[in-house]
Every structure is written in C-alpha cells, then in structure tokens.
Design a protein around this motif. Structure first.
Motif, mmCIF file in Angstrom:
data_model
loop_
_atom_site.group_PDB
_atom_site.id
_atom_site.type_symbol
_atom_site.label_atom_id
_atom_site.label_comp_id
_atom_site.label_asym_id
_atom_site.label_seq_id
_atom_site.Cartn_x
_atom_site.Cartn_y
_atom_site.Cartn_z
ATOM 1 N N GLU A 8 0.770 -1.300 0.054
ATOM 2 C CA GLU A 8 -0.113 0.046 0.066
ATOM 3 C C GLU A 8 0.844 1.367 0.000
ATOM 4 O O GLU A 8 0.622 2.395 -0.576
ATOM 5 C CB GLU A 8 -0.836 -0.020 1.308
ATOM 6 C CG GLU A 8 -1.783 1.104 1.260
ATOM 7 C CD GLU A 8 -2.649 1.371 2.584
ATOM 8 O OE1 GLU A 8 -3.522 2.321 2.624
ATOM 9 O OE2 GLU A 8 -2.576 0.335 3.242
ATOM 10 N N ARG A 9 1.993 1.235 0.817
ATOM 11 C CA ARG A 9 3.001 2.229 0.824
ATOM 12 C C ARG A 9 3.650 2.772 -0.437
ATOM 13 O O ARG A 9 3.550 3.782 -0.931
ATOM 14 C CB ARG A 9 3.855 2.281 1.926
ATOM 15 C CG ARG A 9 3.329 2.489 3.390
ATOM 16 C CD ARG A 9 4.338 2.328 4.346
ATOM 17 N NE ARG A 9 3.663 2.451 5.594
ATOM 18 C CZ ARG A 9 4.026 2.468 6.852
ATOM 19 N NH1 ARG A 9 5.533 1.481 6.995
ATOM 20 N NH2 ARG A 9 3.776 2.804 7.731
ATOM 21 N N ILE A 10 3.820 1.490 -1.230
ATOM 22 C CA ILE A 10 4.566 1.664 -2.581
ATOM 23 C C ILE A 10 3.471 2.301 -3.481
ATOM 24 O O ILE A 10 3.661 3.281 -4.134
ATOM 25 C CB ILE A 10 4.888 0.212 -3.059
ATOM 26 C CG1 ILE A 10 6.380 -0.191 -2.363
ATOM 27 C CG2 ILE A 10 5.331 0.323 -4.436
ATOM 28 C CD1 ILE A 10 6.818 -1.544 -2.586
ATOM 29 N N ASN A 11 2.320 1.677 -3.376
ATOM 30 C CA ASN A 11 1.122 2.209 -4.392
ATOM 31 C C ASN A 11 0.845 3.585 -4.220
ATOM 32 O O ASN A 11 0.754 4.226 -5.348
ATOM 33 C CB ASN A 11 -0.150 1.238 -4.204
ATOM 34 C CG ASN A 11 0.175 0.033 -4.721
ATOM 35 O OD1 ASN A 11 1.008 -0.349 -5.756
ATOM 36 N ND2 ASN A 11 -0.779 -1.025 -4.407
ATOM 37 N N ASN A 12 0.833 4.018 -2.919
ATOM 38 C CA ASN A 12 0.495 5.658 -2.593
ATOM 39 C C ASN A 12 1.828 6.474 -2.927
ATOM 40 O O ASN A 12 1.492 7.550 -3.741
ATOM 41 C CB ASN A 12 0.244 5.509 -1.145
ATOM 42 C CG ASN A 12 -1.328 4.972 -0.612
ATOM 43 O OD1 ASN A 12 -2.098 4.792 -1.532
ATOM 44 N ND2 ASN A 12 -1.055 4.702 0.500
ATOM 45 N N TRP A 13 2.875 5.940 -2.890
ATOM 46 C CA TRP A 13 3.876 6.832 -3.132
ATOM 47 C C TRP A 13 4.168 6.719 -4.970
ATOM 48 O O TRP A 13 4.243 8.071 -5.274
ATOM 49 C CB TRP A 13 5.094 6.102 -2.519
ATOM 50 C CG TRP A 13 6.639 6.733 -2.811
ATOM 51 C CD1 TRP A 13 6.944 8.035 -2.528
ATOM 52 C CD2 TRP A 13 7.575 6.133 -4.014
ATOM 53 N NE1 TRP A 13 8.245 8.308 -3.006
ATOM 54 C CE2 TRP A 13 8.584 7.088 -3.714
ATOM 55 C CE3 TRP A 13 7.699 5.111 -4.572
ATOM 56 C CZ2 TRP A 13 9.755 7.018 -4.386
ATOM 57 C CZ3 TRP A 13 8.760 4.841 -5.436
ATOM 58 C CH2 TRP A 13 9.881 5.749 -5.406
ATOM 59 N N MET A 14 3.671 5.647 -5.514
ATOM 60 C CA MET A 14 3.687 5.807 -7.007
ATOM 61 C C MET A 14 2.864 6.651 -7.390
ATOM 62 O O MET A 14 3.083 7.219 -8.490
ATOM 63 C CB MET A 14 3.810 4.306 -7.423
ATOM 64 C CG MET A 14 4.944 3.784 -7.210
ATOM 65 S SD MET A 14 5.196 2.117 -8.065
ATOM 66 C CE MET A 14 3.521 1.599 -8.431
ATOM 67 N N GLU A 15 1.737 6.893 -6.846
ATOM 68 C CA GLU A 15 0.483 7.629 -7.533
ATOM 69 C C GLU A 15 1.040 9.216 -7.270
ATOM 70 O O GLU A 15 1.030 9.945 -8.190
ATOM 71 C CB GLU A 15 -0.629 7.390 -6.818
ATOM 72 C CG GLU A 15 -1.356 6.218 -7.134
ATOM 73 C CD GLU A 15 -1.719 5.988 -8.849
ATOM 74 O OE1 GLU A 15 -2.087 7.029 -9.247
ATOM 75 O OE2 GLU A 15 -1.171 5.045 -9.202
ATOM 76 N N GLU A 16 1.718 9.377 -6.272
ATOM 77 C CA GLU A 16 2.202 10.659 -5.907
ATOM 78 C C GLU A 16 3.283 11.100 -6.788
ATOM 79 O O GLU A 16 3.574 12.239 -7.380
ATOM 80 C CB GLU A 16 2.587 11.011 -4.327
ATOM 81 C CG GLU A 16 3.174 12.301 -3.949
ATOM 82 C CD GLU A 16 1.883 13.285 -4.096
ATOM 83 O OE1 GLU A 16 2.267 14.471 -4.547
ATOM 84 O OE2 GLU A 16 0.952 12.846 -3.585
ATOM 85 N N ILE A 17 4.396 10.191 -7.094
ATOM 86 C CA ILE A 17 5.508 10.520 -7.712
ATOM 87 C C ILE A 17 5.063 10.802 -9.315
ATOM 88 O O ILE A 17 5.500 11.428 -10.068
ATOM 89 C CB ILE A 17 6.626 9.698 -7.515
ATOM 90 C CG1 ILE A 17 6.484 8.204 -8.352
ATOM 91 C CG2 ILE A 17 7.276 9.772 -6.315
ATOM 92 C CD1 ILE A 17 7.627 7.398 -8.224
ATOM 93 N N LYS A 18 3.976 9.995 -9.794
ATOM 94 C CA LYS A 18 3.393 9.934 -11.223
ATOM 95 C C LYS A 18 3.151 11.415 -11.558
ATOM 96 O O LYS A 18 3.039 11.702 -12.573
ATOM 97 C CB LYS A 18 2.499 9.077 -11.410
ATOM 98 C CG LYS A 18 2.741 7.559 -11.603
ATOM 99 C CD LYS A 18 1.940 6.600 -11.541
ATOM 100 C CE LYS A 18 2.140 5.134 -11.759
ATOM 101 N NZ LYS A 18 0.885 4.332 -11.968
ATOM 102 N N LYS A 19 2.428 11.979 -10.601
ATOM 103 C CA LYS A 19 2.054 13.369 -10.708
ATOM 104 C C LYS A 19 3.154 14.285 -11.240
ATOM 105 O O LYS A 19 2.950 15.492 -12.006
ATOM 106 C CB LYS A 19 1.308 14.136 -9.583
ATOM 107 C CG LYS A 19 0.224 13.200 -8.961
ATOM 108 C CD LYS A 19 -0.360 13.764 -7.408
ATOM 109 C CE LYS A 19 -1.488 12.859 -7.095
ATOM 110 N NZ LYS A 19 -1.754 13.469 -5.766
ATOM 111 N N ASN A 20 4.351 13.941 -10.777
ATOM 112 C CA ASN A 20 5.578 15.192 -11.016
ATOM 113 C C ASN A 20 6.397 14.563 -12.322
ATOM 114 O O ASN A 20 7.484 14.936 -12.288
ATOM 115 C CB ASN A 20 6.460 15.137 -9.765
ATOM 116 C CG ASN A 20 5.353 15.972 -8.757
ATOM 117 O OD1 ASN A 20 5.295 16.854 -8.778
ATOM 118 N ND2 ASN A 20 5.087 15.007 -7.804
ATOM 119 N N LEU A 21 5.923 13.456 -13.199
ATOM 120 C CA LEU A 21 6.906 12.744 -13.862
ATOM 121 C C LEU A 21 6.528 13.276 -15.169
ATOM 122 O O LEU A 21 5.739 13.621 -15.866
ATOM 123 C CB LEU A 21 6.794 11.337 -13.815
ATOM 124 C CG LEU A 21 7.195 10.682 -12.639
ATOM 125 C CD1 LEU A 21 7.255 9.060 -12.694
ATOM 126 C CD2 LEU A 21 8.624 11.159 -12.085
#
Length: 167
Positions: A154-167
């Motif tokens: 869950e932590r990985i999934n939440n983090w990836m959603e956040e970083i995708k916004k900045n890629l």
C-alpha cells in the motif's frame, strides 16, 4: 518519453526486491534497474528520472555499495533531473536511525540541481528519530519490510501515485 532508471543498494535483498516491485509497477525494464555497485556516470546521465533506493545499516549509515555509487551519481550532471528516493529500515530495532540511509542520499544530492519528488508524511510510521524526515515528511518512501510488511504494498502504491504526478 522520459527515461527512468532505478538504482538500489541492497545487502540482504530487501531493497533489491523493493526496487524490482517498483520497476514492475512502473513498467521500467529490467536493464534499467541497476545495483548501485554497477552504476556509471554515463548510465546516470542517460536517465531523466532517477529512483534511488538504499537500506540503512549500523548507526544510520548508507548501504555499502552507495559509498562509491553516490560519488558516481554526483559526478553526473543532475541539473533538471527528477529524483525520487526510497529506503528500507527497521523501525523497531533501529527506531532512532530509521531510514537514515535515505536521508544521507538526500543530503548528498540536495544541492546537485535535481528536483526531488515523492516526500511521504511521517504520521503513519512508528519510529523515534530519522534524518530522512524534514518538516514532518520523509524525503522519500520509507519502508520497514521486516516489522510492517503488511503495509509495504500500500505504501509503494500510494507513493507511486504521488510521484507519477511529477513525472
């Protein structure tokens, strides 16, 4: 399309496994998931986005392979590159240095011209101290796959959603 590389330092395989999981979820080719001991300045220079992962050892130290690798990464031109950090630690046995290795990576690269993304609120973690926390947030994804493995995905999934916004 921006080229993404994942560089990790892992002694026991945990951080390597996390790097592979992240790569799979982001569609990063296995050739672009690199052990920190094998990184070159040319490889680093070929990426627009770098995901850097380390475990924490001893009294809050970097994983061994990063001691040379951080010099290699710093020698590359990081201006304009996006960097996201992830770190593995033990929040019970080493609660006073939890994910400090990630904090060391951040400290080494903060003046390199790169843009950091992926800070994570420290509110949902149990630890006493970490140099990876600035203004109530970890500088990247902090994971305790030993004591809190049930929270890792869950932590990985939440983090990836956040970083995708900045890629």
């Amino acid at each position: 399309m921006k080229k993404m590389g994942i560089i990790y330092g892992s002694s026991t395989g945990t951080c390597e496994s996390i790097a592979q999981t992240i790569a799979g979820k982001l569609g990063v080719a296995s050739a672009d998931v690199i052990d920190a001991s094998k990184i070159t300045t040319e490889k680093v220079g070929g990426y627009d986005i770098l995901l850097l992962g380390t475990s924490t050892w001893g009294d809050g130290e970097l994983q061994d392979d990063w001691y040379d690798a951080i010099k290699t990464v710093k020698a590359a031109d990081l201006n304009g590159k996006i960097v996201a950090l992830f770190g593995c630690g033990d929040s019970e046995s080493y609660c006073d240095t939890f994910c400090d290795g990630m904090g060391v990576l951040y400290d080494q690269l903060k003046n390199s011209g790169c843009t950091f993304v992926g800070a994570v609120s420290a509110d949902e973690y149990s630890y006493s101290s970490s140099i990876a926390v600035i203004d109530g947030k970890f500088v990247g994804l902090a994971l305790d796959d030993v004591n809190e493995s049930d929270k890792t995905e869950e932590r990985i999934n939440n983090w990836m959603e956040e970083i995708k916004k900045n890629l």
